[in-house]
Design a protein around this motif. Structure first.
Motif, short mmCIF file in Angstrom:
data_model
loop_
_atom_site.label_atom_id
_atom_site.label_comp_id
_atom_site.label_asym_id
_atom_site.label_seq_id
_atom_site.Cartn_x
_atom_site.Cartn_y
_atom_site.Cartn_z
N THR A 46 34.69 36.49 42.54
CA THR A 46 35.68 37.48 42.96
C THR A 46 35.98 38.44 41.82
O THR A 46 36.07 39.65 42.02
CB THR A 46 36.97 36.79 43.43
OG1 THR A 46 36.65 35.83 44.43
CG2 THR A 46 37.97 37.79 43.97
N VAL A 47 36.12 37.89 40.62
CA VAL A 47 36.41 38.73 39.45
C VAL A 47 35.28 39.71 39.20
O VAL A 47 35.51 40.91 39.00
CB VAL A 47 36.65 37.85 38.19
CG1 VAL A 47 36.78 38.71 36.95
CG2 VAL A 47 37.88 36.99 38.37
N ILE A 48 34.04 39.22 39.23
CA ILE A 48 32.90 40.09 38.93
C ILE A 48 32.68 41.11 40.04
O ILE A 48 32.25 42.23 39.78
CB ILE A 48 31.63 39.27 38.62
CG1 ILE A 48 30.62 40.09 37.82
CG2 ILE A 48 30.99 38.74 39.86
CD1 ILE A 48 31.02 40.42 36.45
N SER A 49 33.00 40.75 41.28
CA SER A 49 32.83 41.72 42.38
C SER A 49 33.87 42.83 42.30
O SER A 49 33.64 43.93 42.79
CB SER A 49 32.88 41.02 43.73
OG SER A 49 34.17 40.52 43.99
N LYS A 50 35.03 42.56 41.69
CA LYS A 50 36.06 43.60 41.52
C LYS A 50 35.76 44.49 40.32
O LYS A 50 36.32 45.57 40.20
CB LYS A 50 37.43 42.96 41.30
CG LYS A 50 38.01 42.33 42.53
CD LYS A 50 39.36 41.73 42.21
CE LYS A 50 40.00 41.05 43.38
NZ LYS A 50 41.27 40.43 43.02
N THR A 51 34.90 44.03 39.42
CA THR A 51 34.57 44.80 38.23
C THR A 51 33.76 46.01 38.63
O THR A 51 32.77 45.91 39.33
CB THR A 51 33.76 43.95 37.23
OG1 THR A 51 34.52 42.81 36.90
CG2 THR A 51 33.44 44.73 35.98
N SER A 70 36.88 46.64 32.82
CA SER A 70 37.12 45.64 33.86
C SER A 70 38.52 45.04 33.72
O SER A 70 39.08 44.97 32.64
CB SER A 70 36.08 44.54 33.81
OG SER A 70 36.14 43.88 32.58
N ARG A 71 39.08 44.61 34.84
CA ARG A 71 40.43 44.06 34.87
C ARG A 71 40.40 42.57 34.57
O ARG A 71 39.48 41.86 34.95
CB ARG A 71 41.05 44.29 36.24
CG ARG A 71 41.22 45.77 36.57
CD ARG A 71 41.77 45.94 37.97
NE ARG A 71 40.86 45.46 38.99
CZ ARG A 71 39.92 46.20 39.59
NH1 ARG A 71 39.78 47.45 39.25
NH2 ARG A 71 39.14 45.69 40.52
#
Length: 126
Positions: A46-51, A70-71
Motif C-alpha cells: 500500500t505504501v509503495i503504491s501510494k508513492t 514519497s510520504r
C-alpha cells in the motif's frame, strides 16, 4: 550513475521492515500494560503504491516535472485477536506471527540484494 530502482526498492522495504519490527517489539513490551492498543504499519504494498514515482531529468529542459518526495506511512491500530479485561489488545501469538513475517521478508531482501550483487559482478567481469 544512478542506483538501479530495484536496489532502492529493496532498501526502502528494509527500512519499512525495521520500523515494523520496532512497532512489533513495542507491542510485545507492552503486552501487560493496561489499556495499551496493539499497533501495526500500513502494508508495504500500500505504501509503495501510494508513492508517486517520477523520471529524473538529466537537463533542466527535460520532462518539465519536479520529483515528489514519497510520504511516510502512519502507524495504525491493528485488528487484534482479543482484548483482555484490562483493555490491552496485544496478542503475543499474533505478534510472534508478525515477527516471523518480518524475518522472512528480511531474508528475501537479502537474497535479492545478493542476486543483484552477483549480476553486477558478472557484468563487469572481464
Amino acid at each position: 550513475m544512478e542506483p538501479v530502482f530495484l536496489t532502492k526498492l529493496v532498501s526502502h522495504n528494509n527500512d519499512w521492515l525495521s520500523v515494523r519490527q520496532a512497532t512489533i517489539a513495542e507491542n510485545i513490551a507492552n503486552a501487560n500494560t493496561p489499556g495499551f492498543r496493539a499497533k501495526d504499519l500500513e502494508p508495504f504494498t500500500t505504501v509503495i503504491s501510494k508513492t508517486q514515482l517520477a523520471m529524473i531529468a538529466t537537463h533542466g529542459d527535460h520532462l518539465g516535472q519536479s520529483m515528489e518526495v514519497s510520504r511516510v506511512s502512519d502507524v495504525e491500530k491493528a485488528d487484534s485477536w482479543s482484548v483482555s479485561h484490562s483493555g490491552n489488545s496485544v496478542s503475543l501469538e499474533q505478534e510472534l506471527v508478525k515477527t516471523g513475517e518480518v524475518a522472512r521478508d528480511h531474508s528475501l531482501n537479502a537474497s535479492i540484494a545478493k542476486s543483484f550483487h552477483r549480476m553486477y559482478l558478472a557484468a563487469v567481469k572481464p
